[in-house]
Design an enzyme around this catalytic site. Structure first.
Site, short mmCIF file in Angstrom:
data_model
loop_
_atom_site.label_atom_id
_atom_site.label_comp_id
_atom_site.label_asym_id
_atom_site.label_seq_id
_atom_site.Cartn_x
_atom_site.Cartn_y
_atom_site.Cartn_z
N ILE A 57 7.76 7.44 16.90
CA ILE A 57 7.12 8.12 15.83
C ILE A 57 5.99 8.87 16.03
O ILE A 57 5.77 10.03 15.79
CB ILE A 57 7.00 7.24 14.61
CG1 ILE A 57 8.30 6.10 14.37
CG2 ILE A 57 6.72 7.94 13.29
CD1 ILE A 57 9.46 6.82 13.96
N CYS B 80 -5.58 13.43 13.33
CA CYS B 80 -5.89 12.18 12.92
C CYS B 80 -5.89 11.35 14.13
O CYS B 80 -5.26 11.74 15.13
CB CYS B 80 -5.16 11.44 11.82
SG CYS B 80 -3.72 10.79 12.19
N ARG C 44 -8.70 -0.37 4.61
CA ARG C 44 -7.89 0.21 3.99
C ARG C 44 -6.35 0.03 3.65
O ARG C 44 -5.73 0.47 2.80
CB ARG C 44 -7.50 1.69 4.74
CG ARG C 44 -8.78 2.47 5.24
CD ARG C 44 -8.51 3.76 5.99
NE ARG C 44 -7.25 4.17 5.64
CZ ARG C 44 -6.44 4.73 6.61
NH1 ARG C 44 -6.89 4.92 7.84
NH2 ARG C 44 -5.32 5.19 5.72
N VAL D 205 2.17 18.68 8.23
CA VAL D 205 2.92 18.64 6.86
C VAL D 205 3.82 19.62 6.69
O VAL D 205 4.08 20.04 5.59
CB VAL D 205 1.62 18.32 5.81
CG1 VAL D 205 0.95 16.97 6.04
CG2 VAL D 205 0.77 19.57 5.89
N ARG E 13 0.18 14.76 13.43
CA ARG E 13 0.87 14.67 12.12
C ARG E 13 0.74 15.67 11.12
O ARG E 13 -0.06 16.01 10.11
CB ARG E 13 -0.10 13.49 11.37
CG ARG E 13 0.48 12.15 12.10
CD ARG E 13 -0.39 11.03 11.63
NE ARG E 13 0.41 10.25 10.53
CZ ARG E 13 -0.05 9.09 9.93
NH1 ARG E 13 -1.42 8.79 10.01
NH2 ARG E 13 0.67 8.54 8.80
N ASP F 288 4.57 0.75 12.17
CA ASP F 288 3.06 0.08 11.38
C ASP F 288 3.21 -1.41 12.10
O ASP F 288 2.10 -1.91 11.77
CB ASP F 288 3.12 0.19 10.26
CG ASP F 288 3.02 1.40 9.62
OD1 ASP F 288 2.35 2.40 10.56
OD2 ASP F 288 2.97 1.87 8.43
N LYS G 253 0.82 -1.35 -0.02
CA LYS G 253 -0.01 -0.04 0.00
C LYS G 253 0.81 1.32 0.09
O LYS G 253 0.73 1.97 -0.84
CB LYS G 253 -0.81 0.18 1.15
CG LYS G 253 -1.50 1.23 1.55
CD LYS G 253 -2.37 1.37 2.40
CE LYS G 253 -1.73 1.58 4.10
NZ LYS G 253 -1.61 3.06 4.00
N ASN G 254 1.91 1.34 0.64
CA ASN G 254 2.70 2.77 1.16
C ASN G 254 3.63 2.87 -0.23
O ASN G 254 4.06 3.95 -0.26
CB ASN G 254 3.32 2.62 2.46
CG ASN G 254 2.44 2.70 3.63
OD1 ASN G 254 1.45 3.10 3.39
ND2 ASN G 254 2.84 2.65 4.74
N GLN H 73 7.12 20.01 6.87
CA GLN H 73 8.17 19.60 6.20
C GLN H 73 8.06 19.24 4.72
O GLN H 73 8.71 19.82 3.97
CB GLN H 73 8.76 18.19 6.63
CG GLN H 73 9.20 18.17 8.20
CD GLN H 73 10.04 19.53 8.45
OE1 GLN H 73 11.11 19.51 7.94
NE2 GLN H 73 9.79 19.97 9.72
C1 UD1 Z 1 4.19 6.98 6.36
C2 UD1 Z 1 3.38 5.80 6.12
C3 UD1 Z 1 2.76 5.40 7.53
C4 UD1 Z 1 3.99 5.18 8.89
C5 UD1 Z 1 4.63 6.35 8.94
C6 UD1 Z 1 6.10 6.14 9.78
C7 UD1 Z 1 2.70 6.15 4.09
C8 UD1 Z 1 1.46 6.45 3.24
N1 UD1 Z 1 2.30 6.19 5.21
O1 UD1 Z 1 3.19 7.95 6.99
O2 UD1 Z 1 1.95 4.01 7.43
O3 UD1 Z 1 3.26 5.06 10.05
O4 UD1 Z 1 5.17 6.79 7.44
O5 UD1 Z 1 6.52 5.00 9.12
O6 UD1 Z 1 3.54 5.95 3.40
N2 UD1 Z 1 5.90 14.86 10.69
C9 UD1 Z 1 6.15 16.37 10.96
N3 UD1 Z 1 6.03 16.93 9.84
C10 UD1 Z 1 5.77 16.74 8.47
C11 UD1 Z 1 5.89 15.32 8.42
C12 UD1 Z 1 5.87 14.26 9.43
O7 UD1 Z 1 6.16 16.52 12.12
O8 UD1 Z 1 5.92 17.56 7.79
C13 UD1 Z 1 6.05 13.88 11.93
C14 UD1 Z 1 4.70 13.08 12.11
O9 UD1 Z 1 3.85 13.71 12.66
C15 UD1 Z 1 5.41 11.87 12.85
C16 UD1 Z 1 6.77 11.61 11.96
O10 UD1 Z 1 7.03 13.09 11.51
O11 UD1 Z 1 5.42 12.07 14.08
C17 UD1 Z 1 6.75 10.60 11.03
O12 UD1 Z 1 5.97 10.99 10.02
P1 UD1 Z 1 6.06 10.45 8.34
O13 UD1 Z 1 7.15 9.67 8.33
O14 UD1 Z 1 5.82 11.66 7.62
O15 UD1 Z 1 4.47 9.69 8.21
P2 UD1 Z 1 3.62 9.48 6.97
O16 UD1 Z 1 4.64 9.77 5.75
O17 UD1 Z 1 2.59 10.43 7.25
#
Ligand code: UD1
Length: 416
Positions: free
Chosen positions: A326, A116, A396, A123, A121, A304, A22-23, A125
């Protein structure tokens, strides 16, 4: 609403084929936005999240067609450069259209995902990286509104390791002018799979799988055919299920080299795991031993898989300490596992799980995707009947879960 009903206590025996990841599939589908020619993607899992991504891309004007286990996506006429709130709120990975849209069309409007179940979480970055590439970004009415002429290559150092953040920036950089370096990049295998797909489309991405990714921008990408990697979380979930329930199962079409941390921990728990090129056999004959684990970015133990291992620890001999680094708030499954008789104490981001001999079936509720998977693992070992409510979370991320588990002897059925 659909429920899963399980009768616990049966050993598992046989073969389970692993689906596409999926990812990896989700970002790869978004990569189709980067070219006018068709991208043909094989081994796409039939999952709710994939259907949501197809719907999002189709709304934008991408022609999407299923053929067999694959998808053909042609982004020759994209006319709606927007990801609306109603789709983004159901699937955070929708943010992955942002980078490709700005890079190829110079404009994008993507809803902010909002909170969520498993934490804030943000965005930030993704946004910071795109700004460094020269995009102008404003937040308006809950939407990220991005505009740019051609993006310009630069050096980006992310504040933390983010998987989809790395993917978004890597995709955007493929069409930027000059070289982009992403430092502190996520090393997850899904990032590597996406990089391989982008390179098949004519991109010049190096270093994926390390924490320094270098992208040399090109004028345009072309079509390609690409096969999605095996799902390491699905694989890990079935391995954990067998370690908990006992039995002898072979997982086929797997990629064992993406699961080292998980396989190590299963070995520590007492299961025998044999690894072949694309198959993994697990034999579990005795009650598992509890294991300590700490989640961290790849190649460490994946967040995960944390919930499923909590279920394994719940019935293991001894006490296991589980630390989640995480996501804040990713222990909601603990409450539900306790309803089945697990003994878990939570203090901040640490859960201390004291193994008990038997869990007892009950009605439990799934709160997120991997939490649901942990309830399935627990239900396979609990005495009597376990009913898992709200299984749309499972749909999902797990393809044909009940069929795959039934085929190895589990008693599991879906009731409407
Ligand atoms: C992806 C995976 C998810 C997995 C996660 C961690 C997909 C579609 N989903 O989610 O299944 O659990 O990686 O391995 O690939 N963060 C920030 N700012 C940002 C982005 C992230 O603070 O701009 C934080 C998040 O809140 C979290 C950490 O960074 O605490 C890691 O998140 P991230 O690796 O971005 O997770 P996803 O990419 O959403």
């Amino acid at each position: 609403m659909d429920k899963l009903v399980l009768q616990g206590g049966l050993r598992l025996r046989g073969e389970i084929p692993i689906s596409g990841a999926k990812n990896a599939a989700l970002p790869i589908l978004c990569a189709s936005l980067l070219a006018a020619d068709a991208l043909e993607v094989d081994n796409v899992p039939a999952l709710h999240d994939v259907a949501t991504m197809q719907r999002l891309l189709a709304q934008m004007g991408v022609k999407v067609a299923r053929d067999g286990g694959g998808l053909r996506l042609e982004a020759s006429q994209v006319d709606r450069l927007e990801a609306p709130y109603d789709l983004v709120k159901t699937m955070r990975a929708s943010i992955l259209v942002l980078g490709p849209m700005v890079a190829r069309f110079g404009t994008a409007r993507v809803s902010l995902p909002g909170g969520c179940a498993i934490g804030a979480r943000p965005v930030d970055q993704h946004i910071k990286g795109l700004q460094a590439l020269g995009a102008d970004i404003r937040i308006e009415h809950g939407y990220i509104v991005a505009t740019a002429r051609r993006l310009k290559g630069t050096r980006i150092v992310t504040d933390l390791v983010t998987v989809t953040g790395t993917e978004n920036l890597m995709m955007a950089a493929t069409l930027a002018e000059g070289e982009t370096v992403i430092e502190n990049a996520a090393r997850e295998p899904e990032v590597v799979d996406l990089a391989n797909c982008l390179n098949a489309m004519g991109a010049r991405v190096n270093g994926a799988g390390t924490d320094r990714i270098v992208v040399r921008g090109v004028e345009r990408l072309h079509g390609a055919r690409f096969r999605v990697m095996a799902d390491r979380v699905e694989t890990g979930t079935f391995l954990t299920a067998v370690a908990a329930a006992g039995g002898d199962v072979v997982l086929t079409h797997a990629q064992p080299d993406t699961l080292e941390a998980v396989i190590d921990k299963l070995g520590e728990s007492g299961a025998r795991v044999e690894v072949h090129t694309d198959r993994i056999r697990i034999v579990a004959r005795r009650r598992p031993r509890a294991v300590n684990l700490r989640t961290a970015p790849y190649p460490a133990f994946p967040t995960d898989m944390q919930a499923q291992f909590m279920a394994l620890n719940a019935i293991a001999e001894g006490t296991g300490v589980v630390t989640e680094t995480i996501f804040e708030n990713r222990f909601m499954h603990a409450q539900e596992l306790m309803r089945l008789g697990a003994r878990i104490e939570i203090e901040g981001n640490t859960a201390v799980v004291k193994g008990v001999r038997n869990l007892t079936g009950a009605t439990v509720m799934a709160t997120d995707l991997r939490a649901s998977a942990s309830l399935v693992v627990a239900g396979l070992v609990a005495d009597g009947e376990t009913v898992i409510d709200r299984i749309y979370h499972l749909d999902r991320g797990y393809e044909a879960l009940e069929a795959k588990l039934s085929a190895v002897g589990a008693r599991i059925e879906r009731r409407r």
